[in-house]
Write a protein that holds these residues in place. Structure first.
Motif, PDB file in Angstrom:
ATOM      1  N   ARG A  41     -28.111  13.175 -48.555  1.00 25.64           N
ATOM      2  CA  ARG A  41     -26.772  12.763 -48.114  1.00 25.64           C
ATOM      3  C   ARG A  41     -25.692  13.116 -49.126  1.00 25.64           C
ATOM      4  N   THR A  82     -26.526  17.114 -46.536  1.00 27.24           N
ATOM      5  CA  THR A  82     -26.467  16.884 -45.100  1.00 27.24           C
ATOM      6  C   THR A  82     -26.081  15.420 -44.943  1.00 27.24           C
ATOM      7  N   GLU A  84     -25.604  13.288 -42.748  1.00 33.19           N
ATOM      8  CA  GLU A  84     -26.331  12.425 -41.813  1.00 33.19           C
ATOM      9  C   GLU A  84     -27.834  12.380 -42.080  1.00 33.19           C
ATOM     10  N   LYS A  86     -31.558  11.538 -43.162  1.00 29.54           N
ATOM     11  CA  LYS A  86     -32.394  10.353 -43.347  1.00 29.54           C
ATOM     12  C   LYS A  86     -33.743  10.861 -43.831  1.00 29.54           C
ATOM     13  N   ASP A 140     -32.363   9.198 -51.189  1.00 29.19           N
ATOM     14  CA  ASP A 140     -32.399   9.398 -49.742  1.00 29.19           C
ATOM     15  C   ASP A 140     -33.690   8.909 -49.105  1.00 29.19           C
TER      16      ASP A 140
END
Length: 183
Positions: A41, A82, A84, A86, A140
């Motif tokens: 993230r 990135t 978004e 996860k 992350d």
């Protein structure tokens, strides 16, 4: 024409000796190395963790991107921003296998000094082997184990630790290889 062959470094395919000269624009000491690209993230936040884990500075940092070219273990690790992102369910985790228990303590200590605590485990049966390890989690949620195999073969897949996570009514033995071997 006869071709002399040597064993491929991964032990799977013969390689021609004429392939020992490099065509790569990037030098590294082994014939091969692993490349892992992680979605993160925030690259700057992830850099703190990976500087401590790999004990070196990145070889390249650009907006939204960083790369570590690690000598030991031979690894090309890229961090790709990135927002978004996860931690995905796959891969389950990453690991660094060591030959000496002291290396586990040194890495765990270095990570703790940087604010990344770990979860140590000793004599855990996991993946049909007995291991000592420490589990670390990046910002992350990517899990890393630093481990040594103390017994190469075990009779069962996993045992010896309480499970660290929920199980469903459908599974009595969750999959191996997360902290406490099974989650």
């Amino acid at each position: 024409m006869t071709r002399e062959e040597t064993t491929h470094p991964l032990g799977t395919t013969p390689v021609s000796k004429d392939m020992t000269t490099t065509e790569s624009a990037v030098e590294f000491p082994t014939p091969t190395r692993i490349h892992v690209a992680l979605a993160v993230r925030d690259v700057s936040r992830a850099l703190e963790f990976y500087r401590a884990l790999l004990h070196q500075e990145p070889t390249k940092v650009r907006p939204g991107y960083a790369k570590f070219e690690v000598f030991d273990p031979p690894l090309n690790l890229s961090l790709n921003e990135t927002p978004e992102a996860k931690a995905p369910p796959l891969p389950q985790h990453f690991g660094i296998q060591v030959k000496h228990r002291a290396a586990i303590g040194e890495i765990a200590s270095r990570m703790a000094k940087q604010g990344f605590g770990g979860m140590p485990e000793e004599q855990v049966t996991c993946c049909y082997a007995v291991q000592d390890k420490v589990w670390l989690t990046d910002p992350d949620g990517h899990q890393w184990e630093v481990f040594i195999v103390t017994q190469a073969d075990a009779a069962v897949h996993s045992e010896g630790r309480p499970m660290a996570g929920p199980t469903t009514s459908e599974t009595t033995t969750p999959p191996c290889c997360a902290p406490s071997c099974c989650t």
